[in-house]
Design a protein around this motif. Sequence first.
Motif, PDB file in Angstrom:
ATOM      1  N   VAL A 147     -84.908  57.882 153.488  1.00 40.47           N
ATOM      2  CA  VAL A 147     -84.432  58.656 154.076  1.00 40.47           C
ATOM      3  C   VAL A 147     -83.557  59.794 154.323  1.00 40.47           C
ATOM      4  O   VAL A 147     -83.147  59.340 152.873  1.00 40.47           O
ATOM      5  N   THR A 148     -83.741  60.850 154.751  1.00 38.71           N
ATOM      6  CA  THR A 148     -82.870  61.794 154.120  1.00 38.71           C
ATOM      7  C   THR A 148     -81.560  62.118 155.885  1.00 38.71           C
ATOM      8  O   THR A 148     -81.905  61.401 157.374  1.00 38.71           O
ATOM      9  N   VAL A 149     -80.445  62.176 155.234  1.00 37.37           N
ATOM     10  CA  VAL A 149     -79.263  62.321 156.085  1.00 37.37           C
ATOM     11  C   VAL A 149     -78.587  63.199 156.057  1.00 37.37           C
ATOM     12  O   VAL A 149     -79.159  64.207 154.955  1.00 37.37           O
ATOM     13  N   ALA A 150     -77.651  63.567 157.747  1.00 35.74           N
ATOM     14  CA  ALA A 150     -76.863  64.600 157.284  1.00 35.74           C
ATOM     15  C   ALA A 150     -75.649  64.175 158.523  1.00 35.74           C
ATOM     16  O   ALA A 150     -75.940  63.702 159.221  1.00 35.74           O
ATOM     17  N   ALA A 151     -74.419  64.678 158.321  1.00 39.68           N
ATOM     18  CA  ALA A 151     -73.328  64.409 158.848  1.00 39.68           C
ATOM     19  C   ALA A 151     -73.078  65.724 160.439  1.00 39.68           C
ATOM     20  O   ALA A 151     -73.719  66.443 160.091  1.00 39.68           O
ATOM     21  N   ALA A 152     -73.011  65.180 161.286  1.00 41.84           N
ATOM     22  CA  ALA A 152     -72.711  65.368 162.086  1.00 41.84           C
ATOM     23  C   ALA A 152     -71.591  66.944 162.369  1.00 41.84           C
ATOM     24  O   ALA A 152     -70.042  66.335 161.491  1.00 41.84           O
ATOM     25  N   THR A 153     -71.130  68.034 162.605  1.00 41.31           N
ATOM     26  CA  THR A 153     -70.497  68.935 162.019  1.00 41.31           C
ATOM     27  C   THR A 153     -70.249  69.848 163.236  1.00 41.31           C
ATOM     28  O   THR A 153     -70.832  69.266 164.612  1.00 41.31           O
ATOM     29  N   LEU A 154     -68.821  70.338 163.441  1.00 37.95           N
ATOM     30  CA  LEU A 154     -68.094  71.252 164.538  1.00 37.95           C
ATOM     31  C   LEU A 154     -68.505  72.451 164.199  1.00 37.95           C
ATOM     32  O   LEU A 154     -68.018  73.019 163.148  1.00 37.95           O
ATOM     33  N   GLY A 155     -68.725  73.334 165.322  1.00 44.32           N
ATOM     34  CA  GLY A 155     -68.915  74.756 164.461  1.00 44.32           C
ATOM     35  C   GLY A 155     -69.612  75.843 166.281  1.00 44.32           C
ATOM     36  O   GLY A 155     -68.731  75.270 167.036  1.00 44.32           O
ATOM     37  N   ALA A 156     -69.260  77.134 165.500  1.00 42.19           N
ATOM     38  CA  ALA A 156     -70.258  77.639 167.158  1.00 42.19           C
ATOM     39  C   ALA A 156     -71.286  78.044 166.956  1.00 42.19           C
ATOM     40  O   ALA A 156     -71.900  77.811 166.789  1.00 42.19           O
ATOM     41  N   MET A 157     -71.838  77.836 168.234  1.00 38.24           N
ATOM     42  CA  MET A 157     -73.195  77.665 168.887  1.00 38.24           C
ATOM     43  C   MET A 157     -72.971  79.730 169.580  1.00 38.24           C
ATOM     44  O   MET A 157     -72.745  78.958 170.602  1.00 38.24           O
ATOM     45  N   PRO A 158     -73.873  79.677 169.344  1.00 39.79           N
ATOM     46  CA  PRO A 158     -73.678  81.060 170.374  1.00 39.79           C
ATOM     47  C   PRO A 158     -75.223  80.314 171.258  1.00 39.79           C
ATOM     48  O   PRO A 158     -76.270  80.197 170.970  1.00 39.79           O
TER      49      PRO A 158
END
Length: 412
Positions: free
Chosen positions: A49-60
Motif C-alpha cells: 500500500v501507499t500511505v500518508a500522514a495527516a497534517t495540519l493546514g489551512a482549508m478554504p
Amino acid sequence: MSQASPAPAKRSSLSRVVIAVVVLVLVALIVMHILHKKAPASGAARQVVTVAAATLGAMPVVLSELGTVTPIATVTVLPQLSGYLVEVGYREGQDVVKGQFLAQIDPRQYEISKQQAEAQLAKDKASLAQARSDLARYSQLYEKKSIAEQTYIDQKFLVQQDEAAVKSDEANIAQFALDLTYCHITSPVSGRVGLRLVDPGNYVTASSQPGIAVITTMKPTTIEFTVPQNSLGDVLQRFNAGAKMTVTAYSSDNTREVGTGTLYAINNQMATATGTVSMRATFANDDEALFPNEFVNVKLLVDTMQNAVLVPTPAVQSGAPGDYVYLVNADQTVSVHKVTLGPSDGKHTVIASGLAAGNTVVTDGMDRLSDGAKIQVAQARPAASGAAAASAPGGASGTHHRREASAASQAS
C-alpha cells in the motif's frame, strides 16, 4: 524341478513388498509437499500500500455553484411616438455612451404642430390683453357706479378664462417640443448596441416591438447564482459581519478562470421549489471575458479553516461503517477508523473528528484490505524519495519503518 519352485515365489512376494513401500513413500512425500505448500496460505499475505500522514493546514471553505452572467443594465430602446424612421446613427456591436445619438424619426409633423400651438398662444395672449384692458376700464366705471356689478364680475371671469387658455397653449408647445426631442433618439445608458432591429424607412409607432436597439452594459457586470439553504447560514454570518467574500468565476467546462469579483447582494427570500437563495456578485470585467447571459461555474469563498487536520482525499472511504480511513498501526497492520469529514478541495479533505495530526493512513492499495490486515508500505520512487521521507510519520523514522516492513516481508 519340484524343489526349485518356491524361490521364484519368494522373489515375487518380495518385489510386491518393495513396490508397496515405494508407493507409500511417494504418497507420503506428495502429502507432505501439499501440506507444506498450504501452510503459508493459512496466514494472510501482506498487501502493498501507499500511505500518508495527516497534517495540519489551512482549508478554504468554498461553495461551488452554477451561475449566469447578468448585466447591470439591459435596455430595449423603444420609440415614444409614431413616425417614419429617417436615420440610424449607430453600427451593430458598437459601444455607445449615455446620450449618444441612435436614430431619428421624421420631425416635420411635430414641428408643424408646434408652430400651430405657438400661433394659438399668440392669439390667446392678445385676447387676454384685451380682456385685461376692458377689466381695468370696467373697474373705474364700477367704482363710479356707472355700470352694473354683474358686468364687472363677468369681465373678471373672462380674464381668468383667457389666462387659462394661454397656459394651455404653453403646455401644448412644451408637449410638441418634447415630441421633437423624442424624434431624436439617444442612448439612455452606456453599453454595447446589439444587432439592428429596424432599418431606416420603416414606420414605427409608440412603444412598438422589437424596438430601435438593445443596449447592454458590458463592464462592470454581475453574476447571479444560487446557494442551498444548508449553506445559507454560514454565508449570512460572514456577509452580515461585513466580510468581503470573494467569488471566482470559471468557464462552463471548468478549464480556465474568467474573473474574480465580490459578493454584494443576497435575495430577500428563498425559492421554495429548489430550497435555494439567489445571490449576486459584481465583477470589473475589464477584459470582457464575462459575456451577458453566459453560464459559468462559480466558487464562493465563505471562510478559511486554520489548523485543520488534512488527509489526501483518496484515503477517505465510504461504506457500511460510514466514512472511514485505514489507520496504519505500529505493527504494520491497519484498522478501520471511522471519521467525520469536513470541507474538501479535491486534493485534501478535512477530518473534523476521529483523526489526529501525525496519524498515518492508507492512500492507495486498499481494495483488498480489511480490519487487522498486514501491510507492506510501497517503496518511494527515487525522484520522490525526499518528499516521501518528509511525508512519512517522524520524517526519517518513517523510512526506517518501511525498511523493517520490507525486510519482514522478504523473510516471510
